[in-house]
Design a protein around this motif. Sequence first.
Motif, PDB file in Angstrom:
ATOM      1  N   VAL A  32       0.828  -1.207   0.000  1.00  0.00           N
ATOM      2  CA  VAL A  32       0.000   0.000   0.000  1.00  0.00           C
ATOM      3  C   VAL A  32       0.862   1.256   0.000  1.00  0.00           C
ATOM      4  O   VAL A  32       0.573   2.225  -0.711  1.00  0.00           O
ATOM      5  N   ARG A  33       1.920   1.255   0.782  1.00  0.00           N
ATOM      6  CA  ARG A  33       2.727   2.458   0.972  1.00  0.00           C
ATOM      7  C   ARG A  33       3.832   2.635  -0.062  1.00  0.00           C
ATOM      8  O   ARG A  33       4.186   3.762  -0.408  1.00  0.00           O
ATOM      9  N   ALA A  34       4.412   1.538  -0.535  1.00  0.00           N
ATOM     10  CA  ALA A  34       5.599   1.625  -1.386  1.00  0.00           C
ATOM     11  C   ALA A  34       5.403   2.452  -2.651  1.00  0.00           C
ATOM     12  O   ALA A  34       6.306   3.217  -3.028  1.00  0.00           O
ATOM     13  N   PRO A  35       4.274   2.334  -3.361  1.00  0.00           N
ATOM     14  CA  PRO A  35       4.134   3.121  -4.593  1.00  0.00           C
ATOM     15  C   PRO A  35       4.194   4.630  -4.382  1.00  0.00           C
ATOM     16  O   PRO A  35       4.445   5.380  -5.328  1.00  0.00           O
ATOM     17  N   LYS A  36       3.974   5.086  -3.147  1.00  0.00           N
ATOM     18  CA  LYS A  36       3.964   6.521  -2.881  1.00  0.00           C
ATOM     19  C   LYS A  36       5.341   7.058  -2.524  1.00  0.00           C
ATOM     20  O   LYS A  36       5.509   8.243  -2.286  1.00  0.00           O
ATOM     21  N   VAL A  37       6.319   6.169  -2.474  1.00  0.00           N
ATOM     22  CA  VAL A  37       7.662   6.566  -2.072  1.00  0.00           C
ATOM     23  C   VAL A  37       8.460   6.993  -3.298  1.00  0.00           C
ATOM     24  O   VAL A  37       8.438   6.321  -4.334  1.00  0.00           O
ATOM     25  N   GLY A  38       9.187   8.089  -3.170  1.00  0.00           N
ATOM     26  CA  GLY A  38      10.018   8.555  -4.273  1.00  0.00           C
ATOM     27  C   GLY A  38      11.231   7.670  -4.479  1.00  0.00           C
ATOM     28  O   GLY A  38      11.569   6.822  -3.647  1.00  0.00           O
ATOM     29  N   LEU A  39      11.934   7.872  -5.567  1.00  0.00           N
ATOM     30  CA  LEU A  39      13.087   7.047  -5.913  1.00  0.00           C
ATOM     31  C   LEU A  39      14.340   7.421  -5.130  1.00  0.00           C
ATOM     32  O   LEU A  39      15.256   6.627  -5.032  1.00  0.00           O
ATOM     33  N   GLY A  40      14.398   8.628  -4.587  1.00  0.00           N
ATOM     34  CA  GLY A  40      15.589   9.046  -3.857  1.00  0.00           C
ATOM     35  C   GLY A  40      16.644   9.598  -4.790  1.00  0.00           C
ATOM     36  O   GLY A  40      16.388   9.899  -5.963  1.00  0.00           O
ATOM     37  N   GLY A  41      17.858   9.736  -4.257  1.00  0.00           N
ATOM     38  CA  GLY A  41      18.938  10.323  -5.041  1.00  0.00           C
ATOM     39  C   GLY A  41      19.334   9.459  -6.224  1.00  0.00           C
ATOM     40  O   GLY A  41      19.395   8.234  -6.129  1.00  0.00           O
ATOM     41  N   ARG A  42      19.622  10.101  -7.344  1.00  0.00           N
ATOM     42  CA  ARG A  42      20.069   9.379  -8.535  1.00  0.00           C
ATOM     43  C   ARG A  42      21.558   9.078  -8.439  1.00  0.00           C
ATOM     44  O   ARG A  42      22.312   9.776  -7.761  1.00  0.00           O
ATOM     45  N   PHE A  43      21.986   8.053  -9.152  1.00  0.00           N
ATOM     46  CA  PHE A  43      23.396   7.686  -9.136  1.00  0.00           C
ATOM     47  C   PHE A  43      23.755   7.039 -10.465  1.00  0.00           C
ATOM     48  O   PHE A  43      22.910   6.487 -11.162  1.00  0.00           O
ATOM     49  N   ASP A  44      25.061   7.123 -10.802  1.00  0.00           N
ATOM     50  CA  ASP A  44      25.555   6.584 -12.061  1.00  0.00           C
ATOM     51  C   ASP A  44      25.763   5.076 -11.965  1.00  0.00           C
ATOM     52  O   ASP A  44      25.729   4.486 -10.883  1.00  0.00           O
ATOM     53  N   LEU A  45      26.015   4.480 -13.117  1.00  0.00           N
ATOM     54  CA  LEU A  45      26.259   3.047 -13.167  1.00  0.00           C
ATOM     55  C   LEU A  45      27.477   2.662 -12.335  1.00  0.00           C
ATOM     56  O   LEU A  45      27.492   1.628 -11.672  1.00  0.00           O
ATOM     57  N   ILE A  46      28.501   3.509 -12.372  1.00  0.00           N
ATOM     58  CA  ILE A  46      29.690   3.277 -11.546  1.00  0.00           C
ATOM     59  C   ILE A  46      29.638   4.270 -10.386  1.00  0.00           C
ATOM     60  O   ILE A  46      29.906   5.469 -10.559  1.00  0.00           O
ATOM     61  N   SER A  47      29.284   3.799  -9.246  1.00  0.00           N
ATOM     62  CA  SER A  47      29.157   4.618  -8.040  1.00  0.00           C
ATOM     63  C   SER A  47      29.094   3.685  -6.850  1.00  0.00           C
ATOM     64  O   SER A  47      28.929   2.471  -6.989  1.00  0.00           O
TER      65      SER A  47
END
Length: 654
Positions: A331-346
């Motif tokens: 119920v709750r998970a779909p409302k959560v944002g993705l958070g900080g973006r990051f590159d493939l190498i990180s």
Amino acid sequence: MIAELGHFSLILTLFVALAQGVIALAGAARGNAAWIAFARPAAGAQFFLVILSFAVLTWSFVVKDFSVAYVAQNSNSQLPLLYRVAAVWGGHEGSLLLWLLMQTGWAYAVSVFSKQLPDVMVARVLGVLGLVTAGFLLFVLLTSNPFDRMLPAPIEGMDLNPLLQDIGLIFHPPLLYMGYVGFSVAFAFAIAALLAGQLDSTWARWSRPWATAAWLFLTLGIALGSWWAYYELGWGGWWFWDPVENSSFIPWLVGTALIHSLAVTEKRASFKNWTVLLAISTFSLSLLGAFLVRSGVLTSVHAFATDPRRGVFILMLFTVVVGSSLVLFAVRAPKVGLGGRFDLISRESLLLVNNVLLAVAAGAVILGTLYPLFIDALGLGKLSVGPPYFNTVFVPLMVPALLLMALGPVANWKSAKVSTLVKHLHIPAIAAVVVAIAAPFMLGRWSTLVALSLGLATWIATAVVKGIYDRMRATRTGLLAQPLSWLGMHVAHLGVAVFVVGVTIVMGYETEQDLRMSPGSTVSSGGYELTFLGVSKAQGPNYMAEVGDITLSRNGQVLRQLHPEKRSYASSEMPMTEAAIDANGLRHVYVALGEPLADGAWSVRVYYKPFVDWIWIGAILMALGGLLAISDRRYRLKKRRARKAEVVATGAAV
């Protein structure tokens, strides 16, 4: 009436736990300050009441009250006092009472050490813990009451299982349960965050030290259990992929993924859904382990031989916990944002791959553990899944995980350059290649698996040492001036490297000899000579022992006398083996008596095990790393800042 006092105390605890769960969660939902404030004293009351019950059961063992059925089944008048106390958790009912003591103890610790957290959050956490405690209390009171009477009382008890009459019983179950139950705190924080709809970095920061503490205890518990089985069973093995061993190893793997994922969520507000799912999974797998041990579906020296109906109750509790948690998550998970973006190498990417590998490894162990049970339940025959399966599946998954262990700490958050990684890790890479090529020849026999494993261990250890040196040089400060959480990470990784060295060398170069030895005969093992002098009888407190006398020497110089034993307990038809071990940190000479033969001869099993101590030294270093991490100064600073902010806010309100 003392036993009835313990029983009554558990009944009171059930009502307090239910009240804590319902009132605290309702108060948090409605914003009722009085109901929210009820959570902390309720947690303290629960802990006190369970301590009282535990003390009553302990007293019953100490005074040999055989009118209590559990005492009569797990003790007798000849059992030494130390083991009478440890026998409190030596059987099914008492071990559940120990579980409750740990459960309420963790909840009380949260109430005491989380005063810097918002009261509404603490109320939700303690409310969830109260409901979990209530579930276990119902299990104990309805199916596993340790205070049931046996009338008329027997004159003598049945004795504690001889396998458990060892110092390991005093420490192994408490440490293991502290780990199992400790993950309920991380679970409760995750559920509290879902209920509040606040899946941000804040809850991860609050939950992280609790999850690390639970992981620390579980690590020590598994390591001590491995050592206990190694010297007590007389088989000379430190890990058997036994289903009950696996039931503790599975939550450890997922818990390891959890503490890494919490770091990413705290630092970068990423992996939020994944972290919550790991928190739910880790505690759920701890409950699954409890079901496997107590349901009667497994045959193991570690399992409790109990009524399968008890397993049904735990399975119901497991279903309720997992089902309700996953529904709330869905119920709750779909409302959560993705958070900080990051590159493939990180660093985030590397930690994500690491977590996936750990989760897949846990899944492979679950499959190997449960698949034979499903086949048996479906009536398709008996199937045994042993070390060949686990070694074949598990080892390839760990190779990339070990590679990533050196890469992750030197990679930058958000984005990392390959050139930077090469700059930091070219020396560890060279050292790893050199050791991988040279070490197997130096040890006496080439093996590709040995070369790969020792190369990976060197890769990790050298990266740890170089990372610490580079930071000390950059900051111009000493080792102890570094942040403890950072230092703890490196110590834990170094522990993994030491563990890998121990496992690799002992599995690649150990020797085993099954011998017929007569008085005066000598055998060589690992460059040592063992001379069998004979066997004498000795009387123990509640057993008779046949004690071997073996001289260990090297190049004609006597090093020490070894005294392996074969013990016969009145309560057990099967004689128990007590191995004799000579250790120096680099090898074990391990001797176990077999059966008596003709003309004073005995069958004797002799092992030479190089570097086997490093397995447990590595585990201790891992746990030490966890201890350093939760001792970090920043947690204490956050407490002081939170209290200062509270004072300022109060003054502004006035």
